[in-house]
Design a protein around this motif. Sequence first.
Motif, PDB file in Angstrom:
ATOM      1  N   MET A   1       0.792  -1.095  -0.106  1.00 41.29           N
ATOM      2  CA  MET A   1      -0.021   0.010  -0.075  1.00 41.29           C
ATOM      3  C   MET A   1       0.785   1.271  -0.148  1.00 41.29           C
ATOM      4  N   ALA A   2       1.673   1.450  -1.128  1.00 37.25           N
ATOM      5  CA  ALA A   2       2.701   2.376  -1.244  1.00 37.25           C
ATOM      6  C   ALA A   2       2.239   3.606  -1.237  1.00 37.25           C
ATOM      7  N   ASN A   3       0.762   3.708  -1.972  1.00 44.23           N
ATOM      8  CA  ASN A   3       0.244   5.064  -2.194  1.00 44.23           C
ATOM      9  C   ASN A   3      -0.501   5.868  -0.811  1.00 44.23           C
ATOM     10  N   GLN A   4      -0.475   5.090   0.286  1.00 44.20           N
ATOM     11  CA  GLN A   4      -0.927   5.556   1.442  1.00 44.20           C
ATOM     12  C   GLN A   4      -0.034   6.832   2.008  1.00 44.20           C
ATOM     13  N   VAL A   5      -0.795   7.746   2.529  1.00 45.95           N
ATOM     14  CA  VAL A   5      -0.083   9.283   3.002  1.00 45.95           C
ATOM     15  C   VAL A   5      -0.659   9.264   4.525  1.00 45.95           C
ATOM     16  N   ALA A   6       0.242   9.859   5.305  1.00 43.24           N
ATOM     17  CA  ALA A   6       0.081  10.117   6.599  1.00 43.24           C
ATOM     18  C   ALA A   6      -0.312  11.963   6.660  1.00 43.24           C
ATOM     19  N   VAL A   7      -1.034  12.442   7.099  1.00 42.80           N
ATOM     20  CA  VAL A   7      -1.354  13.818   7.168  1.00 42.80           C
ATOM     21  C   VAL A   7      -1.056  14.434   8.608  1.00 42.80           C
ATOM     22  N   GLY A   8      -0.464  15.676   8.565  1.00 43.06           N
ATOM     23  CA  GLY A   8      -0.165  16.266   9.706  1.00 43.06           C
ATOM     24  C   GLY A   8      -0.862  17.698   9.805  1.00 43.06           C
ATOM     25  N   ILE A   9      -1.781  17.995  10.838  1.00 41.22           N
ATOM     26  CA  ILE A   9      -2.509  19.005  10.806  1.00 41.22           C
ATOM     27  C   ILE A   9      -2.052  20.005  12.339  1.00 41.22           C
ATOM     28  N   ASP A  10      -1.686  21.217  11.994  1.00 40.13           N
ATOM     29  CA  ASP A  10      -1.494  22.044  13.033  1.00 40.13           C
ATOM     30  C   ASP A  10      -2.679  23.124  13.345  1.00 40.13           C
ATOM     31  N   ILE A  11      -3.379  22.875  14.242  1.00 41.29           N
ATOM     32  CA  ILE A  11      -4.609  23.846  14.167  1.00 41.29           C
ATOM     33  C   ILE A  11      -4.592  24.660  15.276  1.00 41.29           C
ATOM     34  N   SER A  12      -4.953  26.152  14.778  1.00 43.36           N
ATOM     35  CA  SER A  12      -4.818  27.280  15.632  1.00 43.36           C
ATOM     36  C   SER A  12      -6.430  27.673  15.654  1.00 43.36           C
ATOM     37  N   LYS A  13      -6.626  28.897  16.111  1.00 43.06           N
ATOM     38  CA  LYS A  13      -8.191  29.390  16.092  1.00 43.06           C
ATOM     39  C   LYS A  13      -8.597  29.851  14.905  1.00 43.06           C
ATOM     40  N   ARG A  14      -7.586  30.398  14.030  1.00 39.10           N
ATOM     41  CA  ARG A  14      -8.035  30.898  12.745  1.00 39.10           C
ATOM     42  C   ARG A  14      -7.515  30.134  11.581  1.00 39.10           C
ATOM     43  N   ILE A  15      -6.320  29.256  11.572  1.00 40.81           N
ATOM     44  CA  ILE A  15      -5.965  28.780  10.377  1.00 40.81           C
ATOM     45  C   ILE A  15      -5.583  27.105  10.882  1.00 40.81           C
ATOM     46  N   MET A  16      -5.168  26.252   9.904  1.00 40.40           N
ATOM     47  CA  MET A  16      -5.000  25.035   9.821  1.00 40.40           C
ATOM     48  C   MET A  16      -3.829  24.907   8.800  1.00 40.40           C
ATOM     49  N   ASP A  17      -2.752  24.460   9.244  1.00 40.99           N
ATOM     50  CA  ASP A  17      -1.392  24.215   8.539  1.00 40.99           C
ATOM     51  C   ASP A  17      -1.564  22.696   8.365  1.00 40.99           C
ATOM     52  N   VAL A  18      -1.584  22.114   7.038  1.00 40.91           N
ATOM     53  CA  VAL A  18      -1.624  20.786   6.763  1.00 40.91           C
ATOM     54  C   VAL A  18      -0.399  20.398   5.988  1.00 40.91           C
TER      55      VAL A  18
END
Length: 72
Positions: A1-18
């Motif tokens: 399953m080489a096509n699978q990805v992990a996602v990290g999300i840094d969430i603040s009050k106004r934005i999400m950095d992904v």
Amino acid sequence: MANQVAVGIDISKRIMDVANGHEQQSTAVFSSDDAGHQALITALKNYQVSLIVMEATGQYQLACACASCWSP
């Protein structure tokens, strides 16, 4: 399953950095509101996501988690 990805999300009050572990390790910024949650879910549908990790900041991650769970 080489096509699978992990996602990290840094969430603040106004934005999400992904960031995702896809080939180019792309990053994106979304608003931390209902529209941003839906835009993030739509963007993630382009990948075979195996893991999502959210940085818990206050309680802002809860709305994103709930939107992800209840998205069709």
